[in-house]
Design an enzyme around this catalytic site. Sequence first.
Site, PDB file in Angstrom:
ATOM      1  N   GLU A   1      -1.497  10.578   1.039  1.00 44.42           N
ATOM      2  CA  GLU A   1      -3.030   9.853   0.840  1.00 44.42           C
ATOM      3  C   GLU A   1      -3.267   9.449   2.438  1.00 44.42           C
ATOM      4  O   GLU A   1      -4.182   9.730   2.630  1.00 44.42           O
ATOM      5  CB  GLU A   1      -3.037   8.921  -0.737  1.00 44.42           C
ATOM      6  CG  GLU A   1      -4.095   8.105  -1.099  1.00 44.42           C
ATOM      7  CD  GLU A   1      -4.488   7.235   0.605  1.00 44.42           C
ATOM      8  OE1 GLU A   1      -6.245   6.556   0.135  1.00 44.42           O
ATOM      9  OE2 GLU A   1      -3.497   6.311   0.598  1.00 44.42           O
ATOM     10  N   GLU A   2      -2.014   8.793   2.760  1.00 42.08           N
ATOM     11  CA  GLU A   2      -2.660   8.262   3.928  1.00 42.08           C
ATOM     12  C   GLU A   2      -3.048   8.740   5.249  1.00 42.08           C
ATOM     13  O   GLU A   2      -3.230   8.823   6.467  1.00 42.08           O
ATOM     14  CB  GLU A   2      -1.244   7.614   4.511  1.00 42.08           C
ATOM     15  CG  GLU A   2      -0.577   6.267   3.459  1.00 42.08           C
ATOM     16  CD  GLU A   2      -2.049   4.915   3.648  1.00 42.08           C
ATOM     17  OE1 GLU A   2      -2.697   4.817   4.029  1.00 42.08           O
ATOM     18  OE2 GLU A   2      -1.289   3.666   2.504  1.00 42.08           O
TER      19      GLU A   2
ATOM     20  N   ASP B   1      -4.422   1.851  -6.205  1.00 42.83           N
ATOM     21  CA  ASP B   1      -4.438   1.238  -4.661  1.00 42.83           C
ATOM     22  C   ASP B   1      -4.959  -0.222  -4.200  1.00 42.83           C
ATOM     23  O   ASP B   1      -5.708  -0.849  -5.011  1.00 42.83           O
ATOM     24  CB  ASP B   1      -5.774   2.164  -4.156  1.00 42.83           C
ATOM     25  CG  ASP B   1      -4.659   2.612  -2.790  1.00 42.83           C
ATOM     26  OD1 ASP B   1      -4.130   1.638  -2.093  1.00 42.83           O
ATOM     27  OD2 ASP B   1      -4.572   3.627  -2.347  1.00 42.83           O
TER      28      ASP B   1
ATOM     29  N   ASP C   1       0.822  -1.051  -0.001  1.00 40.93           N
ATOM     30  CA  ASP C   1      -0.011  -0.348  -0.458  1.00 40.93           C
ATOM     31  C   ASP C   1       0.806   1.358   0.165  1.00 40.93           C
ATOM     32  O   ASP C   1       1.490   1.876   1.021  1.00 40.93           O
ATOM     33  CB  ASP C   1      -0.973  -0.457   1.177  1.00 40.93           C
ATOM     34  CG  ASP C   1      -2.331   0.874   0.926  1.00 40.93           C
ATOM     35  OD1 ASP C   1      -2.228   2.144   0.360  1.00 40.93           O
ATOM     36  OD2 ASP C   1      -2.116   1.496   2.387  1.00 40.93           O
TER      37      ASP C   1
HETATM   38 CO    CO Z   1      -3.126   2.547   3.307  1.00 43.29          CO
HETATM   39 ZN    ZN Z   2      -3.123   3.183  -0.103  1.00 36.18          ZN
END
Ligand code: CO
Ligand code: ZN
Length: 329
Positions: A192-193, A215, A162
């Site tokens: 993003e996280e 993703d 990820d």
């Molecule tokens: Co993530």
């Molecule tokens: Zn992700």
Amino acid sequence: MKDLLLSMLRPFGPSGSEAPISAAIAERIRPFVDEIKTDALGNLIAVRRGKGGKRVMFSAHMDSIGYIVLDADKEGFLRVSNIGGVNPATAAGRHVVFANGVAGVVYSEPLGSDKPAIGKLFIDVGASSAEEALAKVPLGTMAVVAHQWSEMGDLVAAPFMDDRAACAVLAALLEALGPTDNEVCAVFSTQEEVGLRGARAAAYAVNPDIGVAIDVTPAGGVPKADPPLPVRVGQGPAVKVKDAASISTPLVRDGLVAAAGEAGVPFQYEVLPYGGTDAGAIMSARGGVPSGTLSIPCRYVHSPVETVSLTDMENAVKLLKAYVEKIVR
Ligand code: CO
Ligand code: ZN
């Protein structure tokens, strides 16, 4: 695909500190794009020009989860906060590496606790006082779990699948794309996280006709999975119907399904009761952008042993190639 994936897993890049992974991706994709740039938030944006067709933005986030130094106690143990959704149940007993190269190990107090929490984690860097610890790794320094991986038949387990698995898919897509009138904007997004921040800015600037996030998605089928997620590792890339940040636009969702048919690859539908991807940020940019997500099924998301199938990744590349070349018009 395995070598490409491994090259994407090694570079450092927790949210907000993506420069090392960005440099590695830029070097890899440069021969296959017409233009490449980095914006103010660190998003790496590569363009493969078209001829008057649609502009399709793909987004795969480069950032990973990690830790950030908060404080050190008088014995020299660092206290940390999480960058993104670190799972405290799988955090202790790991090697970590800081942005400046200092190595350490993360553990949880009390030793052997069965109630893990981020606030109970500490990092040992071999210091014997607070001053020594903070001299080695100053306040605000970020760390990630040290790279390690296992090959298990078609599956590969490692930290940062990820979303480096998707970075590898997007890099492979740029290499595989044939002639098309459509313009492809490949965004390797940041932060993003911690809230889809990079993709939000990139989507505004790119101004795409269509947005597709790539993703990982948590896979079910593991012992006592709760909630009982429908996606399985190894049964094909997953076309997202919904998560907590987006409901895929039918145009994009159905287009990805049609692309699976064109490419002759298996696919699964994904419904995720929580979570989110860059699609949530792209679809609400400007006046709204038709958007969806192609997911790579992944076991143990946000742990140091995130596990994906190489075949699912290869099929994701084929599906997205068919999507750009044959479905979008
Ligand atoms: Co993530
Ligand atoms: Zn992700």
